[in-house]
Design an enzyme around this catalytic site. Structure first.
Site: not given
Length: 463
Positions: A9, A36, A110-111, A245, A251, A294, A356-357, A393, A443
């Site tokens: 989100c 989101g 968010n998380g 992250c 992305y 992306s 591509d990403d 993840c 990360c």
């Protein structure tokens, strides 16, 4: 099923001196909509009393025809959601609003907490009642429980001592707007200055859309409190290490955002340049093209570094969102042709480098390679502007079960290349990724399995 990771989100909060804050929050949600698309919501604080509206769908759908007369107040917070924990039903839409001894409180998160189940069990044993299956409700309950007698600052600090995982929080109560970032800084949060107030946002692109001045990023483990006296910073009392992250850069984030001092566009372009150096003198091609959107900055960087012309081979239908899903394989393939249309004249009889990403499941790139061949491409060399994704993840990113990742299913890059039908396949190396990052403060567990904290035991099976 989409062949991309999905962010959970985006959050935003605005404090203004006197004017209604809901309207700029609404526009800010538009800027964060890429984070989101399942639900959207706004909670407005008027002299400590909080009203909210939320629902399923895009922000423009949820607030269609809204004049915001019922969402008045000089403080407002907003949320856009893609569910990874708690399901996609409207009851889990945010912001969450509650009433406790502190007064009305609203929270947007968010998380993802890796100890969410144990926290919920603890709170349930203490008599707490839950209305959703979201870990965000546990966070709200913790803050209220520990803040009831000692105040909101103590409530947040004590909650942070118990929470493990990724969390960015935007909270409002009384006359305050509060921002919180976990001790690893796994997801971004920044502060901006408005002519008549302040803004907290997941990404700086929302600041630009509201003509706000970027001030700084919220630090890992920091609590920021905004009220009529300005900004108060509460530095972390525990050890913190930034571990943003890296997929935020690869992305998730909009290319015009700046995350912890890094330009997302420049990062992706740099990844493309490093890919070209890896492939130097290995591929003879006529055209470098991107899988939009992306992959575009990386493709531009690859073309600049290699000297091979950049051109468009695919046109993206802007009216189909990231989460477009169809129930059958045939319908998914038809949908992909509509979403990404081949420019046959540009690629016919051409040797292509396709950027591509990332490659996650491999299903989408496989269909794109087939569509390009059907349109007359003579050679197709696929390049991913990130390393092979080999691990799931646990920190708020919706990823497949590990055994569904193409880099886990296949034992070598040659096998993956054969599966997707390309003439060659190149991943950005992990050393090149480190060079693109500039410092080792990210990360990268989805690539190397080195998680910044303990994760669920059955890591090969759980998302």
């Amino acid at each position: 099923m989409s062949d991309k990771f999905h962010e959970e989100c985006g959050v935003i909060g605005i404090w203004r001196g006197e004017k209604n804050a809901s309207i700029p929050v609404y526009y800010g949600l538009y800027a964060l909509q890429h984070r989101g698309q399942e639900s959207a919501g706004i909670a407005a604080n008027f002299n400590g009393e909080i009203d909210n509206k939320k629902g399923s769908g895009l922000a423009g759908e949820v607030f269609k025809g809204e004049n915001f007369s019922d969402l008045k107040g000089n403080i407002a917070i907003g949320h856009v959601r893609y569910s990874t924990a708690g399901g996609s039903n409207v009851r889990s839409a945010q912001p969450l609003v509650a009433r406790c001894r502190l007064g009305d409180i609203a929270l947007a998160h968010n998380g993802n907490l890796v100890n969410a189940d144990s926290l919920k069990s603890m709170l349930t044993d203490q008599g707490m009642i839950f209305h959703t299956s979201s870990d965000s409700e546990s966070i709200l309950n913790l803050i209220c429980q520990y803040g009831n007698s000692r105040g909101i600052e103590s409530g947040i600090k004590n909650a942070m001592n118990l929470m493990k995982g990724a969390y960015v929080l935007v909270i409002t109560l009384e006359n305050k707007l509060i921002g919180v970032r976990d001790p690893y800084g796994l997801h971004p949060l920044c502060i901006g200055k408005l002519p008549d107030g302040y803004i907290l946002s997941s990404e700086s692109c929302a600041l630009e859309s509201l003509d706000a001045e970027f001030m700084r990023d919220v630090l890992p483990g920091e609590i920021v409190i905004i009220d009529q006296d300005g900004i108060k910073s509460i530095k972390p009392s525990q050890w913190c290490k930034k571990s943003l992250c890296v997929f935020e850069l690869v992305y998730f984030a909009r290319p015009d955002s700046i995350l912890d001092g890094i330009s997302v566009y420049d990062f992706r372009r740099r990844c493309g340049m490093l890919l070209a150096r890896q492939n130097k003198n290995k591929i003879n091609a006529d055209l470098v093209m991107a899988i939009p959107d992306s992959g575009t900055p990386a493709a531009i960087g690859y073309a600049e570094e290699s000297g091979i012309p950049y051109g468009e081979g695919l046109i993206k239908n802007k009216y189909m969102g990231r989460t477009f899903i169809q129930p059958t394989q045939e319908m998914r393939e038809d949908a992909l042709r509509i979403k990404l249309a081949v420019i046959k004249k540009n690629i016919e009889n051409k040797k292509l480098i396709v950027i591509d990403d990332s490659i996650v499941r491999g299903t989408t790139i496989k269909r794109i390679v087939k569509n390009l061949r059907d349109a007359g491409a003579s050679e197709i060399h696929v390049c991913a502007a990130s390393p092979a994704v080999k691990f799931s993840c646990y920190f708020g990113i919706d990823t497949p079960y590990r055994d569904r990742l193409i880099a886990v299913q296949k034992s070598s890059e040659n096998e993956i290349c054969e599966y997707i039908g390309a003439d060659s396949l190149t991943y950005l190396s992990e050393s090149s990724l480190r060079e693109a990052c500039g410092e080792d403060l990210y990360c990268k567990a989805c690539f190397d399995g080195n998680y910044p904290m303990e994760v669920p035991i059955n890591s090969d099976m759980i998302k």
